[in-house]
Design a protein around this motif. Structure first.
Motif, PDB file in Angstrom:
ATOM      1  N   ARG A 191       0.817  -1.169  -0.326  1.00  0.00           N
ATOM      2  CA  ARG A 191       0.115  -0.127   0.174  1.00  0.00           C
ATOM      3  C   ARG A 191       0.968   1.185   0.058  1.00  0.00           C
ATOM      4  N   PHE A 249      -1.062   4.163  -1.291  1.00  0.00           N
ATOM      5  CA  PHE A 249      -1.816   4.804  -0.355  1.00  0.00           C
ATOM      6  C   PHE A 249      -1.766   5.131   0.865  1.00  0.00           C
ATOM      7  N   PRO A 261      -1.726   7.899  -4.745  1.00  0.00           N
ATOM      8  CA  PRO A 261      -1.724   6.668  -6.254  1.00  0.00           C
ATOM      9  C   PRO A 261      -1.893   7.436  -7.231  1.00  0.00           C
ATOM     10  N   HIS A 262      -1.298   6.472  -8.142  1.00  0.00           N
ATOM     11  CA  HIS A 262      -1.291   7.139  -9.583  1.00  0.00           C
ATOM     12  C   HIS A 262      -1.936   5.916 -10.762  1.00  0.00           C
ATOM     13  N   VAL A 263      -2.700   7.118 -11.123  1.00  0.00           N
ATOM     14  CA  VAL A 263      -3.618   6.017 -12.330  1.00  0.00           C
ATOM     15  C   VAL A 263      -1.940   4.744 -13.400  1.00  0.00           C
ATOM     16  N   TYR A 323      -0.433   2.795 -11.619  1.00  0.00           N
ATOM     17  CA  TYR A 323       0.415   2.363 -10.266  1.00  0.00           C
ATOM     18  C   TYR A 323      -1.070   1.757 -10.140  1.00  0.00           C
ATOM     19  N   MET A 324      -1.638   0.427 -10.689  1.00  0.00           N
ATOM     20  CA  MET A 324      -2.595   0.002 -10.077  1.00  0.00           C
ATOM     21  C   MET A 324      -2.912  -0.838  -9.335  1.00  0.00           C
ATOM     22  N   ILE A 325      -3.057  -0.496  -7.964  1.00  0.00           N
ATOM     23  CA  ILE A 325      -4.022  -1.878  -6.701  1.00  0.00           C
ATOM     24  C   ILE A 325      -4.700  -2.549  -7.146  1.00  0.00           C
ATOM     25  N   PHE A 359      -7.574  -5.311  -5.332  1.00  0.00           N
ATOM     26  CA  PHE A 359      -7.595  -5.004  -3.704  1.00  0.00           C
ATOM     27  C   PHE A 359      -7.989  -6.388  -3.518  1.00  0.00           C
ATOM     28  N   ASN A 381     -10.314  -7.525  -2.157  1.00  0.00           N
ATOM     29  CA  ASN A 381     -11.723  -8.291  -2.659  1.00  0.00           C
ATOM     30  C   ASN A 381     -12.371  -7.383  -3.235  1.00  0.00           C
ATOM     31  N   TYR A 382     -11.669  -6.722  -4.230  1.00  0.00           N
ATOM     32  CA  TYR A 382     -11.949  -6.576  -5.606  1.00  0.00           C
ATOM     33  C   TYR A 382     -12.092  -4.906  -6.058  1.00  0.00           C
ATOM     34  N   GLY A 383     -13.252  -4.738  -4.630  1.00  0.00           N
ATOM     35  CA  GLY A 383     -13.736  -3.396  -4.871  1.00  0.00           C
ATOM     36  C   GLY A 383     -14.443  -2.590  -6.164  1.00  0.00           C
ATOM     37  N   ILE A 442     -13.110   1.118   0.691  1.00  0.00           N
ATOM     38  CA  ILE A 442     -12.562   0.516  -1.113  1.00  0.00           C
ATOM     39  C   ILE A 442     -13.085   0.850  -1.906  1.00  0.00           C
ATOM     40  N   TYR A 443     -14.208   1.401  -2.386  1.00  0.00           N
ATOM     41  CA  TYR A 443     -14.008   2.398  -3.735  1.00  0.00           C
ATOM     42  C   TYR A 443     -14.357   3.580  -4.082  1.00  0.00           C
ATOM     43  N   VAL A 452     -10.220   2.838  -4.634  1.00  0.00           N
ATOM     44  CA  VAL A 452     -10.019   2.747  -6.451  1.00  0.00           C
ATOM     45  C   VAL A 452     -10.420   3.027  -7.301  1.00  0.00           C
ATOM     46  N   LEU A 470      -9.648   6.643  -6.551  1.00  0.00           N
ATOM     47  CA  LEU A 470      -8.533   8.105  -5.864  1.00  0.00           C
ATOM     48  C   LEU A 470      -7.145   7.009  -7.063  1.00  0.00           C
ATOM     49  N   ASN A 471      -6.947   5.621  -7.033  1.00  0.00           N
ATOM     50  CA  ASN A 471      -6.221   4.798  -7.909  1.00  0.00           C
ATOM     51  C   ASN A 471      -5.747   5.103  -9.234  1.00  0.00           C
ATOM     52  N   PHE A 472      -7.845   5.634 -10.044  1.00  0.00           N
ATOM     53  CA  PHE A 472      -7.697   5.586 -11.192  1.00  0.00           C
ATOM     54  C   PHE A 472      -8.001   7.777 -11.784  1.00  0.00           C
ATOM     55  N   GLY A 473      -7.595   7.801  -9.921  1.00  0.00           N
ATOM     56  CA  GLY A 473      -7.318   9.910 -10.369  1.00  0.00           C
ATOM     57  C   GLY A 473      -8.819  10.440 -10.712  1.00  0.00           C
TER      58      GLY A 473
END
Lengths: 261, 268
Positions: free
Chosen positions: A55, A60, A78-80, A82-84, A86, A88-90, B162-163, B166, B168-171
């Motif tokens: 993380r 994160f 976080p940046h697009v 660099y994908m994480i 998770f 339980n998928y989210g 978590i939503y 996610v 945030l990760n996608f900007g």
């Protein structure tokens, strides 16, 4: 072939205060270099801080000391690229498989038609074209996992961090998904950092394995996996490497016990 | 072993024949009407009219078209108040749910206002809005607003972390986080609030129309009492009950449709 360093973790600590107000290190002095295009596993018992490390690498969480750099730039959020993925998928339950896959493109301003095409291509790649218009709750665990992978791949990231993504799957699906991940990795040539506590999973997937141990969480050994691909789980070589890793793993746990005594 | 048997008994799914679903309530209804009839013979009609009297009263209201006018007026007030409450409750709920500081500032105030029954607002409603539609709309609005506001706040608060990660990760930009994550994720729970508020609003409709109004189902009841038309009072009550039931069913049906569309599984 010259290896370029993609991710550099340098002198990284993560400290917490426990309930009595004492400082303890969840992660202690982590140094790690991940090469461009490699698949590296962080292998360790639960509670060793491997998820925390992941993380932090994905931006994160912030380290208490030290830093993580990707392509020479310090990771702060976080940046697009660099994908994480998770545990339980989210997945967004209100979106279909296709809708989920489109999400990253949608919020980054890709026009509707273009993103539909791209998303459909990825849905096909993970073998879910028949379920493109289904909602996540109508899918099995494995299919949900595939959707999460498609969604992450849609934005064409450079690095994918995977946090025990197969942990919730049954044994057979899990093996199948391991093969799928290797296939996608070979196809897309992304840098992948994969967290797991399953030795055989780590041996099947990785180019290298970073074995972590507990209290404080640290990397106790970095092991190359000298196996070609595709790997044969029932081969003698595979068993040998697995035994070796297992011995290392045991040792790191035994150290842990000594540490307590 | 015994425990297991008990468990079995509790969790065995009960399946009805389609006919049973009609027969059982029918028996209850018949028994109720029978007892009612029996009791009505012991009292004068103005105190307790017989079921037959009430039936005649209903026909009368229906036949003269009086009831339709009252229903029309009531539904108008109800929908105006309910939609105002839904719009403002959801808007403020999203705002307070998302901005923690704003919520901290307003929460004590909201918590203080909430336990005040809409009926306690009667005097103010009259002073402020005089007579006619506005005071009734105000009362119904109050009855619907608080449940919607509070469930919306809670819904936004309980959007799974978590939503957001996610997103945030996608900007995702903040504006998109609201429209593409918070609202759809919170929607099923907001819908529950809307459903609750519907019931509360309908209950207070009658109260609202008992003050100052010259029409509507609430007025019908009060007015009937002035003429000792007890059969009309009960007829009015039955109409209110039936309409409320119909509204509730409509809402339940919509809720189901939207949840399906949204891909949420109904937790039953």
């Amino acid at each position: 072939m010259e290896k370029t360093v993609k991710i550099k973790v340098d002198g990284l600590y993560k400290t917490y205060l426990d309930a009595r107000g004492r400082v303890y290190d969840a992660l202690k002095k982590i140094d790690l270099e991940v090469y461009e295009g490699e698949l590296l596993c962080l292998l360790g018992p639960s509670g060793c801080g491997k998820t925390t490390l992941l993380r932090i690498m994905a931006g994160f969480e912030q380290p208490s000391r030290g830093y993580v750099a990707i392509d020479g730039g310090i990771v702060e959020k976080p940046h697009v690229k660099y994908m994480i993925l998770f545990q339980n998928y989210g997945l967004f339950p209100w979106r279909t498989v296709l809708g989920n896959t489109e999400y990253g493109l949608e919020v980054n301003g890709v026009p509707a038609r273009q993103r539909k095409e791209k998303a459909m291509e990825l849905v096909r790649l993970v073998g879910l074209e028949k379920f493109a218009h289904n909602h996540p709750h109508q899918l099995s665990g494995g299919m949900q996992q595939r959707t999460a992978v498609a969604r992450a791949l849609a934005v064409d990231p450079e690095v994918i961090f995977m946090d025990e993504p197969l942990g919730a799957l049954d044994a057979m699906t899990r093996l199948k998904m391991q093969e799928e991940i290797v296939r996608l990795w070979q196809d897309k040539r992304k840098t992948i950092v994969f967290v797991t506590h399953d030795i055989s999973e780590a041996v099947y997937l990785s180019d290298r394995i970073a074995i972590m141990s507990l209290s404080p969480g640290r990397i106790s050994k970095l092991v190359d996996v000298p196996l070609g691909r595709p790997r044969n789980r029932s081969g003698a070589d595979f068993a040998r490497v697995q035994d070796f890793i297992y011995a290392e793993f045991e040792m790191s746990i035994r150290e842990e016990i000594d540490y307590y005594i | 072993m015994k425990k297991k048997e008990i468990k079995k008994k509790i969790f065995r799914p009960v399946s009805f024949l389609p006919l049973e679903k009609i027969i059982y309530p029918l028996i209850t209804l018949l028994a109720f009407t029978g007892i009612w009839h029996g009791l009505s013979t012991m009292y004068p009609t103005y105190q307790l009219p017989s079921p037959l009297d009430v039936c005649r009263g209903m026909m009368e209201l229906w036949g003269e078209g009086v009831i339709w006018e009252h229903i029309r007026v009531s539904l108008f007030r109800f929908s105006v108040a309910y939609f105002l409450a839904a719009a403002s409750g959801i808007f403020l709920g999203l705002l307070f749910g998302w901005h923690i500081r704003l919520h901290a500032a307003f929460d004590p105030f909201v918590q203080m206002l909430r336990p005040i029954s809409p009926i306690a607002w009667f005097p103010l409603a009259i002073l402020w809005f005089k007579v006619g539609d506005p005071p009734a709309i105000f009362i119904i609005y109050l009855a619907a607003f608080f449940p919607i506001l509070l469930t919306t706040i809670a819904a936004v608060r309980s959007v799974e972390h978590i939503y957001l990660q996610v997103a945030l990760n996608f900007g995702t930009r903040e504006r998109d986080i609201l429209t593409k994550i918070i609202i759809p994720a919170a929607f099923p729970q907001i819908m529950v609030g809307l459903h609750l508020a519907l019931g509360s609003a309908w209950i207070h409709l009658v109260a609202g129309e008992m003050l100052g109004a010259q029409s509507g189902l609430g007025f019908l009841i009060i007015d009937a009492r002035n003429f000792l038309r007890t059969d009309w009072i009960i007829s009015g009550m039955i109409f209110i009950g039936l309409l409320g039931l119909a509204l509730d069913k409509c809402m339940g049906w919509m809720e189901k449709r939207i949840n399906l569309l949204w891909g949420h599984v109904m937790k039953n």
